[in-house]
Design an enzyme around this catalytic site. Structure first.
Site, PDB file in Angstrom:
ATOM      1  NE  ARG A  95       0.126 -12.753 -23.171  1.00  0.00           N
ATOM      2  CZ  ARG A  95       0.419 -12.722 -24.447  1.00  0.00           C
ATOM      3  NH1 ARG A  95      -0.417 -12.163 -25.314  1.00  0.00           N
ATOM      4  NH2 ARG A  95       1.530 -13.243 -24.893  1.00  0.00           N
ATOM      5  CG  ASP A 124       2.176 -14.521 -21.525  1.00  0.00           C
ATOM      6  OD1 ASP A 124       2.128 -13.476 -20.854  1.00  0.00           O
ATOM      7  OD2 ASP A 124       2.948 -14.675 -22.483  1.00  0.00           O
TER       8      ASP A 124
HETATM    9  N1  ARG Z   1       8.753 -12.683 -19.784  1.00  0.00           N
HETATM   10  C1  ARG Z   1       7.847 -11.728 -20.316  1.00  0.00           C
HETATM   11  C2  ARG Z   1       6.586 -11.676 -19.496  1.00  0.00           C
HETATM   12  O1  ARG Z   1       6.305 -12.598 -18.809  1.00  0.00           O
HETATM   13  C3  ARG Z   1       7.587 -11.952 -21.770  1.00  0.00           C
HETATM   14  C4  ARG Z   1       6.742 -13.096 -22.121  1.00  0.00           C
HETATM   15  C5  ARG Z   1       6.667 -13.284 -23.582  1.00  0.00           C
HETATM   16  N2  ARG Z   1       5.564 -14.096 -23.931  1.00  0.00           N
HETATM   17  C6  ARG Z   1       5.532 -14.843 -25.008  1.00  0.00           C
HETATM   18  N3  ARG Z   1       4.438 -15.504 -25.215  1.00  0.00           N
HETATM   19  N4  ARG Z   1       6.543 -14.965 -25.852  1.00  0.00           N
HETATM   20  O2  ARG Z   1       5.868 -10.709 -19.521  1.00  0.00           O
END
Ligand code: ARG
Length: 408
Positions: A95, A124
């Site tokens: 990210r 995210d």
């Molecule tokens: N829980 C994980 C993290 O916060 C994975 C997130 C997955 N993101 C997604 N947009 N599907 O890093």
């Protein structure tokens, strides 16, 4: 006056496709899309056309795979950063880089806004917005998924059809997947029940232990100052090396992680990951540190690893503390050079050997044979002083007990 420009972090999925059209309409803006390739397995072909059809006026697609590995994943590997002791953070590490690239395009295009397709209850959104803010405080970050009118996927699909937005013709996957070269995050569907074992169809890169070969596979990995440089004696660039370890690990069922995880936003979620290369590399790197790091550095570094992992997970990549911890980590890695031999077998990794020009393992000190150089007699005085405080406690307590008995 020309229209305002918004640069959209675009994946080509339903959410971001609808978002392009929605932003164009609701902000009366010109939409530029940006897609960063982090080595995900999904094809990026056809993406440009799709973005244009959804309403974008300009499309950027950039391959960031090498930068991702060398500037984000490997620094975190050197730090030994595993969130809550298990997750190698493929998504979390990607990210900040995507946010940086988004800002660079916004600058180039004189855009005042950027937008992302993250939901309002994940990590995210935080990673994107904190990173954009840290790099370009004057740029506004928009998160349509937090505010728009659509309550379900079906409503988004209806909007897409009504507005000629191309929606994927393929049967929709029951899982929500975020995939890059460092690992894959798999969520939703039956996985939301923590008592349900992830079905085989949830995995893209690994076989199950049951389906892995009945013979173990040996793999050697060489590191230079904490960075992996070669596999099985063959020097490789970062991308080929990680791809190869993903294959080797994948066929031996390595790197499946099933965990209940504490999100930044305060909820626990069930996360399933596959990260064969990252799992192998973290294991090998740790084993090399065991033989090359001095005891107090190695012990202290575990505290740093945990703090570093929390920072990355919580979206604080572009911060003074992460950079300061990185400086500490990098210093510790100067002598983490050498070779590790591993045995992979049906989902397990075992160390089968390690060697380093900087190995602090001294056979003359460690041996129980006649070659022994350790000064046994020095231990007597050492233990006397080392244990002195505890002898003192006992003596004082006995005295107190005797005196209290005498006074009754
Ligand atoms: N829980 C994980 C993290 O916060 C994975 C997130 C997955 N993101 C997604 N947009 N599907 O890093």
């Amino acid at each position: 006056m020309s229209k305002q420009k918004i640069v959209v972090a675009y994946s080509g999925g339903l959410d971001t496709s609808v978002m392009v059209h929605w932003l164009k309409k609701n902000y009366d803006a010109e939409i530029i899309t940006f897609t960063g390739n982090l080595g995900q397995s999904k094809e990026l072909e056809g993406l440009e056309e799709k973005a244009l059809k959804s309403g974008a006026s300009k499309v950027y697609i950039e391959d960031l795979t090498r930068e991702f590995l060398e500037e984000y994943a490997f620094p975190a590997l050197k730090a030994g950063a595993l969130y809550e002791g298990a997750y190698p953070m493929a998504t979390s590490l990607g990210r900040p880089l995507l946010a940086k690239a988004l800002v660079e395009i916004a600058r180039k295009e004189n855009a005042t806004m950027v937008a992302h397709g993250c939901t309002g209850k994940g990590n995210d959104q935080v990673r994107f917005e904190v990173s954009v803010g840290a790099l370009a405080p004057d740029i506004k970050c928009i998160a349509p998924l937090r505010t728009w009118e659509f309550k379900s996927r079906e409503e988004e699909i209806d909007y897409a059809i009504a507005n000629n937005i191309p929606v994927a013709a393929t049967k929709s996957n029951p899982y929500s997947i975020d995939d890059n070269i460092w690992g894959t995050a798999i969520e939703c569907g039956v996985l939301e029940d923590p008592m349900v074992e992830p079905p085989e169809d949830a995995f893209i890169h690994t076989v199950s232990p049951e389906n892995a070969p009945d013979q173990p596979e040996l793999v050697t990995i060489e590191f230079e100052s904490g960075i992996p440089k070669s596999v099985n004696g063959k020097e490789m660039d970062s991308i080929s090396l990680v791809q190869l370890l993903n294959e080797i690990g994948g066929r031996n069922a390595i790197g499946r992680i099933d965990m209940i995880e504490n999100r930044l936003v305060g909820i626990k979620s069930r996360e399933v990951y596959e990260a064969p290369a990252a799992t192998i590399l973290h294991f090998a790197h740790k084993e090399l540190e065991r033989i090359t790091l001095e005891k107090s550095v190695m012990h202290f570094k575990t505290l740093i690893s945990q703090e570093y992992a929390n920072l990355v997970y919580n979206g604080l990549w572009f911060t003074p503390l992460r950079e300061a911890l990185q400086a500490f980590v990098d210093k510790t890695q100067e002598k983490v050079t050498g070779l590790v031999k591993l045995k992979l077998y049906k989902g397990t990794i075992k160390i089968s050997g390690r060697t380093s020009p900087y190995s602090l393992y001294d056979p003359a000190l460690a041996t129980y044979t006649a070659e022994d150089q350790f000064d046994h007699s020095a231990s007597e005085g050492f233990i006397k002083i080392y244990g002195l405080p505890y002898k003192t406690i006992n003596r004082v307590m006995q005295k107190v007990e005797v005196e209290s008995k005498l006074s009754v």
